[in-house]
Design an enzyme around this catalytic site. Structure first.
Site, PDB file in Angstrom:
ATOM      1  N   LYS A  72      17.144  -6.854  -5.837  1.00 57.37           N
ATOM      2  CA  LYS A  72      16.063  -7.694  -6.384  1.00 57.37           C
ATOM      3  C   LYS A  72      15.367  -6.974  -7.539  1.00 57.37           C
ATOM      4  CE  LYS A  72      12.949  -5.958  -2.779  1.00 57.37           C
ATOM      5  NZ  LYS A  72      12.463  -6.211  -1.399  1.00 57.37           N
TER       6      LYS A  72
ATOM      7  N   TYR B 125      -8.129  10.777 -24.802  1.00 54.99           N
ATOM      8  CA  TYR B 125      -9.180   9.769 -24.616  1.00 54.99           C
ATOM      9  C   TYR B 125     -10.180  10.194 -23.541  1.00 54.99           C
ATOM     10  CZ  TYR B 125      -6.764   6.179 -27.350  1.00 54.99           C
ATOM     11  OH  TYR B 125      -6.179   5.450 -28.351  1.00 54.99           O
TER      12      TYR B 125
HETATM   13  C1  PLP Z   1      12.966  -5.238  -0.537  1.00 57.25           C
HETATM   14  C2  PLP Z   1      13.506  -5.562   0.804  1.00 57.25           C
HETATM   15  C3  PLP Z   1      14.472  -4.730   1.411  1.00 57.25           C
HETATM   16  C4  PLP Z   1      14.861  -3.385   0.832  1.00 57.25           C
HETATM   17  O1  PLP Z   1      13.809  -2.482   1.084  1.00 57.25           O
HETATM   18  P1  PLP Z   1      13.930  -0.916   0.776  1.00 57.25           P
HETATM   19  O2  PLP Z   1      12.745  -0.328   1.421  1.00 57.25           O
HETATM   20  O3  PLP Z   1      13.934  -0.787  -0.696  1.00 57.25           O
HETATM   21  O4  PLP Z   1      15.204  -0.463   1.379  1.00 57.25           O
HETATM   22  C5  PLP Z   1      15.050  -5.152   2.603  1.00 57.25           C
HETATM   23  N1  PLP Z   1      14.665  -6.311   3.186  1.00 57.25           N
HETATM   24  C6  PLP Z   1      13.722  -7.114   2.652  1.00 57.25           C
HETATM   25  C7  PLP Z   1      13.338  -8.355   3.363  1.00 57.25           C
HETATM   26  C8  PLP Z   1      13.101  -6.758   1.458  1.00 57.25           C
HETATM   27  O5  PLP Z   1      12.144  -7.537   0.936  1.00 57.25           O
END
Ligand code: PLP
Length: 380
Positions: A50, A268
């Site tokens: 994702k 800054y």
């Molecule tokens: C993002 C996500 C994962 C992966 O999580 P990680 O901690 O990056 O391994 C797995 N299952 C769901 C439902 C997620 O939203």
């Protein structure tokens, strides 16, 4: 633009044009996937890609994972899934955020599997399957204690009893761990227990609970399929005996080397006052590149470090939009020259190290990596 093979000269050239270079090691991602897959076998190891593969570039990362052996992929959004379908025509693709009203036909058309987390979504997918006459698979998401997405335990039990009435055959029943990266958290075994009961109610359907941290827990957490993300991309494992590789390297060039006297301030807000006569290197990277402003330093707090001339050096003062300043006083006089590259992420500075300095997590470091970088892929 992608530069697949670059000589040091070409690389220096590219750095000068783009400012900074992000190197993504696809071989390391593939190796990390294989290591996790071996650990959880006979459970299947899927891959979570994702958010553009956690900011690293899904068009490079997903084919590398497919080549390594991954066959099941998870994205968050329908648009990400459509992009992924074009890259991997044969992959099983789940969409974690499920169905928005009216989107079912697009899932169906692209052979995508929604992760259904509410009764209305289940109704819409059933209606879609009735309309097409096809039994198209989908996942059911059950909430076991995170209270984000998913059917309640009661709803899940009801659906399990009425399974025959569904117009589709669920291909996966899943839940998500809220605290698996906090060793000993009491919610984790509670979620496992609840989910084991759910999986039993849906016997004959594959079950999935573990994210990255869950893959490192014992086999009771693995069920039939695991869903790692961050560990593939170089996040730190809770089981530090697991040999995972760093994946990203972030280099940016020094624009100026300068001096400033003790008692003067840098950057800054004049937030940091120098305690000694100092030599400073000003580097071509800033918060617009995802180098969190919160990773800067002030009198009160140590900021992030960077590698220059093979040595860890501290940032000094606030991080600007396009610039950051490094204290190189402890390096030999001529060690750092204009045009030399500083390393912000790499073998000696992991994504978790930088995250800690910015008061955030590796996930946010990766997904915030800027669009200005020249991106370079190793092992493409
Ligand atoms: C993002 C996500 C994962 C992966 O999580 P990680 O901690 O990056 O391994 C797995 N299952 C769901 C439902 C997620 O939203």
């Amino acid at each position: 633009m992608t530069v697949a093979h670059t000589s040091p000269n070409q690389m220096a050239h590219a750095v000068n044009r783009a400012g900074a270079i992000l190197t993504v090691d696809l071989t390391a991602i593939a190796e990390n996937w294989k290591t996790i897959a071996a650990r959880v076998a006979p459970a299947e190891c899927a891959a979570v890609v994702k958010a553009n593969a956690y900011g690293l570039g899904i068009d490079h990362v997903a084919p590398a994972l497919w080549q390594a052996g991954a066959r099941t992929f998870f994205v968050a959004h329908l648009q990400e899934a459509i992009t992924l379908r074009a890259l991997l025509p044969e992959a099983v693709i789940y969409v974690l955020n499920g169905l928005l009203p009216g989107s079912a036909f697009e899932f169906s058309a692209h052979d995508l599997r929604p992760v259904l987390g509410s009764l209305p979504e289940i109704g819409e997918w059933s209606a879609q399957c009735r309309a097409t006459g096809l039994d198209q698979p989908a996942a059911l998401h059950v909430d076991t204690g995170m209270h984000r997405l998913g059917l309640s335990l009661e709803e899940a039990a009801h659906i399990a009893q009425e399974r025959a009435a569904l117009r589709f055959t669920p291909s996966l029943v899943m839940s998500h761990l809220a605290c698996a990266d906090t060793p000993g958290h009491k919610l984790t075994p509670l979620q496992q227990e609840r989910f084991a009961q759910v999986a039993q109610q849906f016997s004959g359907i594959r079950a999935s609970l573990a994210n990255s941290a869950g893959t490192q827990l014992d086999a009771r957490y693995h069920f039939d399929l695991v869903r790692p993300g961050i560990l593939l991309y170089g996040g730190r494992a809770i089981d530090e005996t697991m040999p995972l590789h760093p994946v990203v390297r972030l280099n940016a060039p020094v624009i100026q080397v300068r001096t400033a006297a003790a008692g003067e301030t840098v950057g800054y807000g004049a937030s940091e006052r120098l305690k000694r006569d100092s030599r400073l290197a000003v580097v071509h990277i800033g918060y617009a590149d995802g180098l969190f402003r919160a990773a800067g330093s002030s009198d009160a707090r140590k900021g992030a470090q960077v590698v220059l001339d093979g040595t860890l050096c501290p940032l000094v003062g606030r991080i600007s939009m396009d610039l950051a300043t490094v204290d190189i006083t402890d390096l030999p006089e001529d060690a750092v020259a204009r045009g030399m590259t500083a390393e912000f992420l790499g073998a000696s500075i992991g994504v978790d190290d930088l995250a800690e300095k910015a008061g955030t997590i590796s996930y946010e470091v990766l997904t915030s990596l800027g669009g200005r970088y020249q991106r370079r892929y190793l092992g493409d």
